[in-house]
Design a protein around this motif. Structure first.
Motif, PDB file in Angstrom:
ATOM      1  N   ALA A 158       3.860   2.514  -5.109  1.00  0.00           N
ATOM      2  CA  ALA A 158       5.235   3.077  -5.493  1.00  0.00           C
ATOM      3  C   ALA A 158       5.052   3.395  -7.155  1.00  0.00           C
ATOM      4  CB  ALA A 158       6.186   2.079  -5.152  1.00  0.00           C
ATOM      5  N   ALA A 159       4.464   2.697  -7.931  1.00  0.00           N
ATOM      6  CA  ALA A 159       4.663   2.826  -9.282  1.00  0.00           C
ATOM      7  C   ALA A 159       3.973   4.155  -9.534  1.00  0.00           C
ATOM      8  CB  ALA A 159       3.960   1.583 -10.003  1.00  0.00           C
ATOM      9  N   GLU A 160       2.611   4.539  -8.809  1.00  0.00           N
ATOM     10  CA  GLU A 160       1.867   5.316  -9.179  1.00  0.00           C
ATOM     11  C   GLU A 160       2.540   6.866  -8.538  1.00  0.00           C
ATOM     12  OE1 GLU A 160      -1.630   7.449 -10.644  1.00  0.00           O
ATOM     13  OE2 GLU A 160      -1.105   5.313 -10.966  1.00  0.00           O
ATOM     14  N   ILE A 161       3.214   6.592  -7.487  1.00  0.00           N
ATOM     15  CA  ILE A 161       3.687   8.000  -6.751  1.00  0.00           C
ATOM     16  C   ILE A 161       5.106   8.280  -7.637  1.00  0.00           C
ATOM     17  CG2 ILE A 161       4.442   8.796  -4.804  1.00  0.00           C
ATOM     18  CD1 ILE A 161       1.437   8.618  -5.056  1.00  0.00           C
ATOM     19  N   GLY A 162       5.846   7.158  -7.696  1.00  0.00           N
ATOM     20  CA  GLY A 162       7.415   7.437  -8.317  1.00  0.00           C
ATOM     21  C   GLY A 162       8.143   6.793  -7.478  1.00  0.00           C
ATOM     22  N   ARG A 163       9.356   6.628  -7.863  1.00  0.00           N
ATOM     23  CA  ARG A 163      10.402   5.766  -7.237  1.00  0.00           C
ATOM     24  C   ARG A 163      10.852   6.543  -5.837  1.00  0.00           C
ATOM     25  NH1 ARG A 163      13.165   2.224 -10.201  1.00  0.00           N
ATOM     26  NH2 ARG A 163      12.673   2.072 -12.455  1.00  0.00           N
ATOM     27  N   ARG A 164      10.567   7.773  -5.525  1.00  0.00           N
ATOM     28  CA  ARG A 164      10.912   8.098  -4.069  1.00  0.00           C
ATOM     29  C   ARG A 164       9.813   7.877  -3.120  1.00  0.00           C
ATOM     30  NH1 ARG A 164      13.259  14.412  -5.682  1.00  0.00           N
ATOM     31  NH2 ARG A 164      14.888  13.725  -6.994  1.00  0.00           N
ATOM     32  N   ALA A 165       8.837   6.989  -3.466  1.00  0.00           N
ATOM     33  CA  ALA A 165       7.801   6.608  -2.601  1.00  0.00           C
ATOM     34  C   ALA A 165       8.405   5.974  -1.390  1.00  0.00           C
ATOM     35  CB  ALA A 165       6.868   5.694  -3.106  1.00  0.00           C
ATOM     36  N   ASN A 166       7.893   6.375  -0.099  1.00  0.00           N
ATOM     37  CA  ASN A 166       8.633   6.068   1.084  1.00  0.00           C
ATOM     38  C   ASN A 166       7.583   4.935   1.617  1.00  0.00           C
ATOM     39  OD1 ASN A 166       9.554   5.652   3.705  1.00  0.00           O
ATOM     40  ND2 ASN A 166       9.650   7.766   4.297  1.00  0.00           N
ATOM     41  N   PRO A 167       8.239   3.581   1.948  1.00  0.00           N
ATOM     42  CA  PRO A 167       7.526   2.706   2.536  1.00  0.00           C
ATOM     43  C   PRO A 167       6.958   2.996   3.591  1.00  0.00           C
ATOM     44  CG  PRO A 167       9.511   1.716   1.438  1.00  0.00           C
ATOM     45  CD  PRO A 167       9.776   3.178   1.494  1.00  0.00           C
ATOM     46  N   GLY A 168       7.625   3.701   4.450  1.00  0.00           N
ATOM     47  CA  GLY A 168       7.192   4.112   5.820  1.00  0.00           C
ATOM     48  C   GLY A 168       5.967   4.955   5.856  1.00  0.00           C
ATOM     49  N   THR A 169       5.676   5.766   4.542  1.00  0.00           N
ATOM     50  CA  THR A 169       4.730   6.622   4.751  1.00  0.00           C
ATOM     51  C   THR A 169       3.429   5.736   4.307  1.00  0.00           C
ATOM     52  OG1 THR A 169       6.172   8.381   3.694  1.00  0.00           O
ATOM     53  CG2 THR A 169       3.764   8.339   3.206  1.00  0.00           C
ATOM     54  N   PHE A 170       3.626   4.761   3.507  1.00  0.00           N
ATOM     55  CA  PHE A 170       2.573   3.961   3.022  1.00  0.00           C
ATOM     56  C   PHE A 170       2.039   3.233   4.044  1.00  0.00           C
ATOM     57  CE2 PHE A 170       0.970  -0.014   1.295  1.00  0.00           C
ATOM     58  CZ  PHE A 170       0.202   0.177   0.571  1.00  0.00           C
ATOM     59  N   ILE A 171       2.969   2.633   4.908  1.00  0.00           N
ATOM     60  CA  ILE A 171       2.592   1.748   6.087  1.00  0.00           C
ATOM     61  C   ILE A 171       1.694   2.528   7.286  1.00  0.00           C
ATOM     62  CG2 ILE A 171       3.273   0.359   7.933  1.00  0.00           C
ATOM     63  CD1 ILE A 171       3.530  -1.008   5.187  1.00  0.00           C
ATOM     64  N   MET A 172       2.476   3.782   7.518  1.00  0.00           N
ATOM     65  CA  MET A 172       1.709   4.932   8.316  1.00  0.00           C
ATOM     66  C   MET A 172       0.234   5.150   7.917  1.00  0.00           C
ATOM     67  SD  MET A 172       2.200   6.446  11.167  1.00  0.00           S
ATOM     68  CE  MET A 172       3.810   6.151  11.701  1.00  0.00           C
ATOM     69  N   ALA A 173       0.072   5.591   6.663  1.00  0.00           N
ATOM     70  CA  ALA A 173      -1.346   5.765   6.319  1.00  0.00           C
ATOM     71  C   ALA A 173      -2.267   4.520   6.434  1.00  0.00           C
ATOM     72  CB  ALA A 173      -1.128   6.109   4.881  1.00  0.00           C
ATOM     73  N   ILE A 174      -1.706   3.523   6.242  1.00  0.00           N
ATOM     74  CA  ILE A 174      -2.507   2.297   6.551  1.00  0.00           C
ATOM     75  C   ILE A 174      -2.753   2.124   7.972  1.00  0.00           C
ATOM     76  CG2 ILE A 174      -2.403  -0.482   6.651  1.00  0.00           C
ATOM     77  CD1 ILE A 174      -0.879  -0.197   4.030  1.00  0.00           C
ATOM     78  N   HIS A 175      -1.958   2.400   8.821  1.00  0.00           N
ATOM     79  CA  HIS A 175      -2.156   2.410  10.433  1.00  0.00           C
ATOM     80  C   HIS A 175      -3.336   3.412  10.536  1.00  0.00           C
ATOM     81  CE1 HIS A 175       0.388  -0.451  11.883  1.00  0.00           C
ATOM     82  NE2 HIS A 175       1.354   0.025  11.300  1.00  0.00           N
TER      83      HIS A 175
END
Length: 227
Positions: A158-175
């Motif tokens: 989130a710190a690297e991408i910015g405040r608009r980072a979506n937790p769902g996007t992060f988790i989906m990428a992990i999956h």
């Protein structure tokens, strides 16, 4: 009163260090600049801490103690008749609540183990307790790795991408990446078995050369497909 003032001073110094670590690595933090920002003199700093690294270790230890106490307190309150998913949510929430601070301290070593490893061990210990009571019957060690990775790495993302980072996007990428990586692991386990079978079949017909990098890249061996 003296003790209260000492506690307040340590709190100010600790919070100042955390604020600095959000914008710079620990090795770039100087005691002089930290004291300036905390509005304390160097003598006051050294009455409480032997060095900058000593400050980081003591701060990390305090936060880890808080995390450990918080997790077990929550477990004690709901262990009777608790749903396993609710238990997991509470453990994750406990880590998440201090994660924003611990994430900037995760490489600090305390008695030979970094903060990240200690968080994982705390989570694993809690999951083992729950597993022994029959609430959770899975693999505590693996669960602890997964929790620690996701909870601590998301703030960095989130710190690297910015405040608009979506937790769902992060988790989906992990999956998605986990599925792909799993298929690669399965394939890598199958290939040695296939090679062993081939050697057994050709025994007595001369040595069978091992597959070359060119052969594998050329596509004769099946490649796992990305989703």
């Amino acid at each position: 009163m003296v003790e209260d003032k000492s506690i307040r001073t340590r709190h100010i110094i600790e919070q100042t260090l955390l604020g600095m670590l959000y914008v710079m690595p620990l090795d770039k933090v100087s005691v002089t600049e930290l004291c300036r920002r905390a509005h304390v003199d160097r003598g006051t700093f050294y009455r409480h801490y032997a060095s900058r690294d000593d400050l980081a270790k003591k701060l990390a230890e305090r936060l880890l103690d808080e995390l450990n106490s918080d997790i077990y307190l929550r477990i004690e309150r709901i262990i009777e008749g608790a749903d396993s998913r609710e238990i997991m949510k509470l453990i994750i929430r406990s880590i998440d609540e201090v994660g924003s601070d611990l994430v900037v301290l995760q490489d600090v070593e305390i008695r030979g183990k970094d903060v990240r490893t200690r968080i994982r061990h705390i989570a694993e210990g809690a999951l083992c307790v729950l597993s022994s009571t029959g609430i959770l019957g899975e693999d505590p060690e693996t669960e602890a790795w997964a929790i620690t990775t996701i909870v601590l790495d998301y703030p960095l993302y989130a710190a690297e991408i910015g405040r608009r980072a979506n937790p769902g996007t992060f988790i989906m990428a992990i999956h998605e990446i986990t599925d792909l990586y799993y298929s690669i692991l399965i394939q890598s386990q199958k290939q040695p078995e296939a090679l062993g079978s081939r050697l057994r079949e050709t025994r007595g017909q001369g040595p069978t050369p091992p597959p070359s990098h060119t052969t594998r890249r050329g596509g004769t061996a099946p490649e796992p497909k990305a989703r």
